[in-house]
Enzyme design. Sequence first.
Site, PDB file in Angstrom:
ATOM      1  N   SER A 117       0.823  -1.209   0.000  1.00 24.55           N
ATOM      2  CA  SER A 117       0.000   0.000   0.000  1.00 24.55           C
ATOM      3  C   SER A 117       0.853   1.253   0.000  1.00 24.55           C
ATOM      4  CB  SER A 117      -0.919  -0.016   1.211  1.00 24.55           C
ATOM      5  OG  SER A 117      -0.156   0.001   2.388  1.00 24.55           O
ATOM      6  N   HIS A 138      -2.523  -2.537  -6.102  1.00 29.26           N
ATOM      7  CA  HIS A 138      -2.986  -2.289  -4.730  1.00 29.26           C
ATOM      8  C   HIS A 138      -4.506  -2.315  -4.644  1.00 29.26           C
ATOM      9  CE1 HIS A 138      -3.291   0.708  -1.152  1.00 29.26           C
ATOM     10  NE2 HIS A 138      -3.383  -0.533  -0.745  1.00 29.26           N
ATOM     11  N   GLU A 150      -5.152   0.476  -7.396  1.00 23.89           N
ATOM     12  CA  GLU A 150      -4.066   1.366  -7.840  1.00 23.89           C
ATOM     13  C   GLU A 150      -3.014   0.502  -8.537  1.00 23.89           C
ATOM     14  OE1 GLU A 150      -3.591   5.041  -4.670  1.00 23.89           O
ATOM     15  OE2 GLU A 150      -2.860   3.098  -4.021  1.00 23.89           O
ATOM     16  N   ASN A 189      -3.155   6.255   0.035  1.00 17.00           N
ATOM     17  CA  ASN A 189      -2.595   6.312   1.392  1.00 17.00           C
ATOM     18  C   ASN A 189      -1.905   7.638   1.685  1.00 17.00           C
ATOM     19  OD1 ASN A 189      -3.565   4.085   2.606  1.00 17.00           O
ATOM     20  ND2 ASN A 189      -1.833   2.766   2.098  1.00 17.00           N
TER      21      ASN A 189
HETATM   22  N1  CAA Z   1     -15.689  -9.312   2.241  1.00 14.26           N
HETATM   23  C1  CAA Z   1     -16.675  -9.395   1.331  1.00 14.26           C
HETATM   24  N2  CAA Z   1     -17.806  -8.659   1.369  1.00 14.26           N
HETATM   25  C2  CAA Z   1     -17.936  -7.801   2.391  1.00 14.26           C
HETATM   26  C3  CAA Z   1     -16.962  -7.636   3.381  1.00 14.26           C
HETATM   27  C4  CAA Z   1     -15.792  -8.440   3.276  1.00 14.26           C
HETATM   28  N3  CAA Z   1     -14.804  -8.384   4.175  1.00 14.26           N
HETATM   29  N4  CAA Z   1     -17.376  -6.693   4.258  1.00 14.26           N
HETATM   30  C5  CAA Z   1     -18.584  -6.267   3.833  1.00 14.26           C
HETATM   31  N5  CAA Z   1     -18.921  -6.938   2.711  1.00 14.26           N
HETATM   32  C6  CAA Z   1     -20.126  -6.751   1.909  1.00 14.26           C
HETATM   33  C7  CAA Z   1     -21.321  -7.240   2.671  1.00 14.26           C
HETATM   34  O1  CAA Z   1     -21.544  -8.601   2.419  1.00 14.26           O
HETATM   35  C8  CAA Z   1     -22.426  -6.381   2.118  1.00 14.26           C
HETATM   36  O2  CAA Z   1     -22.900  -6.883   0.887  1.00 14.26           O
HETATM   37  P1  CAA Z   1     -24.442  -7.185   0.680  1.00 14.26           P
HETATM   38  O3  CAA Z   1     -25.230  -6.291   1.575  1.00 14.26           O
HETATM   39  O4  CAA Z   1     -24.645  -6.904  -0.761  1.00 14.26           O
HETATM   40  O5  CAA Z   1     -24.561  -8.584   1.043  1.00 14.26           O
HETATM   41  C9  CAA Z   1     -21.743  -5.059   1.768  1.00 14.26           C
HETATM   42  O6  CAA Z   1     -20.324  -5.344   1.696  1.00 14.26           O
HETATM   43  C10 CAA Z   1     -21.988  -4.015   2.810  1.00 14.26           C
HETATM   44  O7  CAA Z   1     -21.583  -4.535   4.052  1.00 14.26           O
HETATM   45  P2  CAA Z   1     -22.366  -4.315   5.419  1.00 14.26           P
HETATM   46  O8  CAA Z   1     -23.834  -4.228   5.135  1.00 14.26           O
HETATM   47  O9  CAA Z   1     -21.888  -5.340   6.395  1.00 14.26           O
HETATM   48  O10 CAA Z   1     -21.838  -2.963   6.000  1.00 14.26           O
HETATM   49  P3  CAA Z   1     -21.713  -1.534   5.367  1.00 14.26           P
HETATM   50  O11 CAA Z   1     -22.800  -1.211   4.408  1.00 14.26           O
HETATM   51  O12 CAA Z   1     -21.479  -0.670   6.533  1.00 14.26           O
HETATM   52  O13 CAA Z   1     -20.351  -1.622   4.513  1.00 14.26           O
HETATM   53  C11 CAA Z   1     -18.039  -1.450   4.282  1.00 14.26           C
HETATM   54  C12 CAA Z   1     -19.158  -2.056   5.082  1.00 14.26           C
HETATM   55  C13 CAA Z   1     -18.049  -2.011   2.851  1.00 14.26           C
HETATM   56  C14 CAA Z   1     -16.739  -1.865   4.958  1.00 14.26           C
HETATM   57  C15 CAA Z   1     -18.234   0.113   4.248  1.00 14.26           C
HETATM   58  O14 CAA Z   1     -18.355   0.596   5.557  1.00 14.26           O
HETATM   59  C16 CAA Z   1     -17.094   0.835   3.585  1.00 14.26           C
HETATM   60  O15 CAA Z   1     -17.045   0.949   2.370  1.00 14.26           O
HETATM   61  N6  CAA Z   1     -16.169   1.359   4.405  1.00 14.26           N
HETATM   62  C17 CAA Z   1     -14.991   2.061   3.894  1.00 14.26           C
HETATM   63  C18 CAA Z   1     -13.963   1.058   3.503  1.00 14.26           C
HETATM   64  C19 CAA Z   1     -12.716   1.716   3.003  1.00 14.26           C
HETATM   65  O16 CAA Z   1     -12.566   2.921   2.943  1.00 14.26           O
HETATM   66  N7  CAA Z   1     -11.756   0.879   2.626  1.00 14.26           N
HETATM   67  C20 CAA Z   1     -10.462   1.353   2.178  1.00 14.26           C
HETATM   68  C21 CAA Z   1      -9.528   1.268   3.317  1.00 14.26           C
HETATM   69  S1  CAA Z   1      -7.958   1.889   2.892  1.00 14.26           S
HETATM   70  C22 CAA Z   1      -7.140   0.594   2.309  1.00 14.26           C
HETATM   71  O17 CAA Z   1      -7.580  -0.516   2.235  1.00 14.26           O
HETATM   72  C23 CAA Z   1      -5.790   0.924   1.814  1.00 14.26           C
HETATM   73  C24 CAA Z   1      -4.689   0.669   2.693  1.00 14.26           C
HETATM   74  O18 CAA Z   1      -3.678   0.334   2.168  1.00 14.26           O
HETATM   75  C25 CAA Z   1      -4.689   0.943   4.162  1.00 14.26           C
END
Ligand code: CAA
Length: 284
Positions: A117, A138, A150, A189
């Site tokens: 990342s 990424h 990315e 990031n």
């Molecule tokens: N694997 C697969 N599917 C997943 C999952 C996982 N780990 N987590 C959630 N889902 C799916 C769920 O099954 C659900 O799908 P359906 O409703 O269609 O069945 C959908 O995603 C939504 O999940 P939830 O209803 O449980 O919860 P939510 O609507 O609050 O969404 C979330 C959860 C997708 C995590 C949302 O909160 C979100 O988008 N958060 C931001 C995530 C983000 O910014 N990620 C980037 C992080 S930075 C990074 O990764 C880079 C780095 O290098 C640090």
Amino acid sequence: MERRVAVIGAGTMGSGIAHVAALHGYQVYLLDEQPGVVTRARQRIAQRLQRDVEKGRLTAAESEQVMDRLVEAEWNQLADADLVIEAVLEVMNVKKAVFESLDRTVKPEAILATNTSSLSITELAAVTQRPQKVVGLHFFNPAPVMKLVEIVRGEETSEETVSAVKAFAESLQKEAVIVQKDTPGFIVNRVLMPLFIEAMRIYEEGIASKEDIDKAIQLGLNHPMGPLALADLTGLDVDLHVMDYLFQEFHDDRFAAPQVLRRLVRAGKLGRKTGKGFYEYSES
Ligand code: CAA
């Protein structure tokens, strides 16, 4: 791109990437040096697929086919992989050791990608005999859900390699952005870490509760989750590694990790890995 993809490391990111690749028809070899990790990853993926079946997005037969395509593999089976995606610990020396071994094992025409990342693609590529075939790929957490990938060019990454991984990302129904210069933290990031840091400093300074900081960003900026909850999700240990690396590379206070984060990580409160983090921590 042929259809054989190997994913090295079956933690959160590796298993998420393996899941999406198998779902989109690739034969996936999943490897992890820790015993039992691949088995647990396959169980988590099977549960996710079961949910897709219940929701009518997949048939039971399709879900079984996905699981059949996703196999636990040994190093010697990697020889015929067309694309390898490394998703091990976010530590340069650990990744270099993996790339050296991959370069010796995998056929010379295969692409070696890293899910790093923030770390330098060029530095990783330099331990191989095929730097033109080494590239950053990424994914974001959770990989099955997040649309972005990315693609990061190292100094010697060829145009052909960039095109091949872009086509691969699109075949997973992801949107790709190309990071033209191999710079620490790439795009996301580099923007995300200062957001985390500022939210943590606001918390440290007692300006607002963690719940209110997250609520403010969620509702005031329309983010799906607040920065402290997101820092827990990405893993506080990973966040700290990334901040320390960015600080070391840019010599800029924008990336200076807050003390509260160091204390949490030292106390083993790592968010993603333990289920603990900002939301189970009190500054007493
Ligand atoms: N694997 C697969 N599917 C997943 C999952 C996982 N780990 N987590 C959630 N889902 C799916 C769920 O099954 C659900 O799908 P359906 O409703 O269609 O069945 C959908 O995603 C939504 O999940 P939830 O209803 O449980 O919860 P939510 O609507 O609050 O969404 C979330 C959860 C997708 C995590 C949302 O909160 C979100 O988008 N958060 C931001 C995530 C983000 O910014 N990620 C980037 C992080 S930075 C990074 O990764 C880079 C780095 O290098 C640090």
